[in-house]
Design an enzyme around this catalytic site. Structure first.
Site, PDB file in Angstrom:
ATOM      1  N   ARG A 195      10.950 -13.321  -7.364  1.00 19.21           N
ATOM      2  CA  ARG A 195       9.550 -12.998  -7.520  1.00 19.21           C
ATOM      3  C   ARG A 195       9.250 -12.597  -8.946  1.00 19.21           C
ATOM      4  O   ARG A 195       9.743 -11.589  -9.408  1.00 19.21           O
ATOM      5  CB  ARG A 195       9.128 -11.885  -6.590  1.00 19.21           C
ATOM      6  N   MET A 236      16.106  -0.771  -7.548  1.00 18.22           N
ATOM      7  CA  MET A 236      15.055  -1.230  -8.446  1.00 18.22           C
ATOM      8  C   MET A 236      13.828  -1.701  -7.680  1.00 18.22           C
ATOM      9  O   MET A 236      12.691  -1.511  -8.122  1.00 18.22           O
ATOM     10  CB  MET A 236      15.584  -2.364  -9.330  1.00 18.22           C
ATOM     11  N   GLU A 237      14.047  -2.331  -6.542  1.00 19.17           N
ATOM     12  CA  GLU A 237      12.928  -2.907  -5.808  1.00 19.17           C
ATOM     13  C   GLU A 237      12.091  -1.869  -5.066  1.00 19.17           C
ATOM     14  O   GLU A 237      10.862  -1.911  -5.127  1.00 19.17           O
ATOM     15  CB  GLU A 237      13.443  -3.956  -4.814  1.00 19.17           C
ATOM     16  N   THR A 238      12.741  -0.966  -4.340  1.00 18.29           N
ATOM     17  CA  THR A 238      11.977  -0.050  -3.475  1.00 18.29           C
ATOM     18  C   THR A 238      12.499   1.380  -3.511  1.00 18.29           C
ATOM     19  O   THR A 238      12.231   2.154  -2.599  1.00 18.29           O
ATOM     20  CB  THR A 238      12.009  -0.545  -2.009  1.00 18.29           C
TER      21      THR A 238
END
Length: 420
Positions: free
Chosen positions: A26, A149-151
């Site tokens: 993404r 890092m994402e959530t």
């Protein structure tokens, strides 16, 4: 690499396209986890509002959904009461020019609070992570790095209705047909029963779950690790982490190979060497910053995210595998370093050149334009320093007899201004 992290324009986790190996999972936009910073966005608002009504747009989706095996019941339930989200439309139009240098980005990415949480969840899910590592050959450190890092290790997965988000973006044709295709795929996921309609939550751009998969990424790489018959990246930690490991494995992750090593280089080092074997780097005098021996096999590339005066790394093909998740070098550095620190690795040893003045957006665009005028291929001058710009700048530096580190500075901009 994009060295500059654009400030957040609103809530919603990072997202992107994973339609091919060459595409990141993404392309980065907003990242609420990283203390309100924004990943280096490369997307543009290409669309104009559609003339047809939103209801007509939704109705027009039915043939494509039916062709993908979606039932009329699932289709109608998915869109019941759904209206366009004006806040999402507004987010696509906001382009902040506030930027942070790489060291500020890493301060947020690898904060003390995040490290503490990461170590707690690493201990809590130790057996799960070990099983995933055995099955996929992907080290737990990088899986933890992506999750963090994402959530922030699942503490913020996005509270937006994924169907509504995707339908809003598809209706205005943001990025052409990309979000329409993702929307149809999201309906397929509902049809297959992997998640209840009410629980299909994610970012404002439709990225879902603990490690933020777009629907197309879900269908390609999500797995059922816990064996309950569903690929649940929302509430099943085993499924989410195994899906991430599967993604990295399919994108070239090599077990036992470090993603990077911080190194110290000897004085008067010949920076013209860019990619070589570890053995050759050792012969040139490169030494690991933490005293470890360089690997005896494999090759690596020189990576200087803040120029030759800052920390220097040798990055491997595993660094590229992380970049398949998100094409930003800053993101990949954050993932790798966060995962290392959570699992006992040392901080970055060399000092960052924090006193160096930074180029603003206009100066970065000027630098790119001047490189393009000299015949270098850098793409559209957009003020975001990526791989093409860095490589072009390195070539220009070599031409001028300067240290070819590819780092954009005021001195490099002035050199370009005066070059004839």
């Amino acid at each position: 690499m994009r060295w500059w992290i654009v400030a957040a324009v609103g809530t919603g986790a990072l997202f992107g396209a994973a339609s091919a190996v060459a595409q990141p999972i993404r392309p980065a936009l907003a990242d609420p986890v990283n203390t309100g910073s924004l990943g280096p966005a490369s997307l543009k608002l290409e669309a104009q509002p559609a003339s047809a009504s939103f209801d007509a747009f939704v109705a027009g989706l039915w043939p494509a959904a039916k062709a993908r095996g979606v039932s009329r019941k699932t289709f109608d339930q998915a869109f019941a009461g759904v209206t366009p989200d004006g806040k999402i439309i507004e987010l696509t139009r906001k382009q902040s020019e506030f930027v942070k240098p790489i060291w500020s980005y890493l301060d947020g990415a690898v904060s003390d609070a995040r490290l503490a949480r990461g170590r707690d969840v690493a201990a809590q899910y130790a057996s799960t992570l070990a099983a995933i590592e055995r099955r996929y050959g992907v080290e737990r450190s990088v899986v933890l790095g992506v999750w963090g890092m994402e959530t922030n290790f699942g503490s913020f997965t996005g509270g937006k209705d994924v169907i509504r988000s995707l339908a809003t973006l598809a209706h205005i044709r943001y990025r052409g047909t990309f979000f329409r295709d993702e929307l149809i795929t999201a309906l397929v996921i509902l049809q297959q029963g992997h998640v209840a309609r009410a629980d299909m939550k994610g970012s404002w751009a439709g990225a879902m779950g603990q490690t933020q998969f777009m629907p197309s990424s879900f269908t390609k790489w999500a797995v059922d690790q816990d064996g309950d018959g569903h690929k649940d990246i929302w509430t099943s930690i085993p499924d989410a982490l195994a899906s991430t490991a599967n993604y990295l494995k399919k994108h070239g992750w090599k077990h036992g190979l470090p993603w990077a090593m911080e190194v110290r280089l000897p004085r008067r080092f010949d920076f013209r060497t860019h990619t070589s074997s570890f053995a050759h780097w050792a012969s040139l005098g490169a030494q690991s910053a933490d005293g470890r021996r360089l690997p005896q096999h494999g090759e690596a590339s020189l990576f200087m995210p803040a120029g030759a005066r800052g920390p220097v790394f040798l990055v491997t093909s595993n660094f590229k595998a992380i970049k398949a998740y998100n094409s930003s070098d800053a993101y990949a550095l954050g993932v790798g370093h966060l995962g290392d620190r959570v699992t006992g690795g040392a901080p970055i040893a060399a000092a960052w050149p924090t006193n160096d003045p930074q180029l603003d957006h206009g100066q970065r665009r000027e630098l790119q334009s001047r490189l393009a005028a000299l015949g270098f291929s850098i793409g559209e001058p957009d003020g975001r320093i990526g791989t093409k710009t860095r490589d072009a700048l390195r070539s220009f530096q070599q031409r001028r007899g300067l240290t070819p580190d590819g780092y954009p500075t005021l001195a490099m901009l002035e050199a370009l201004r005066t070059y004839r």
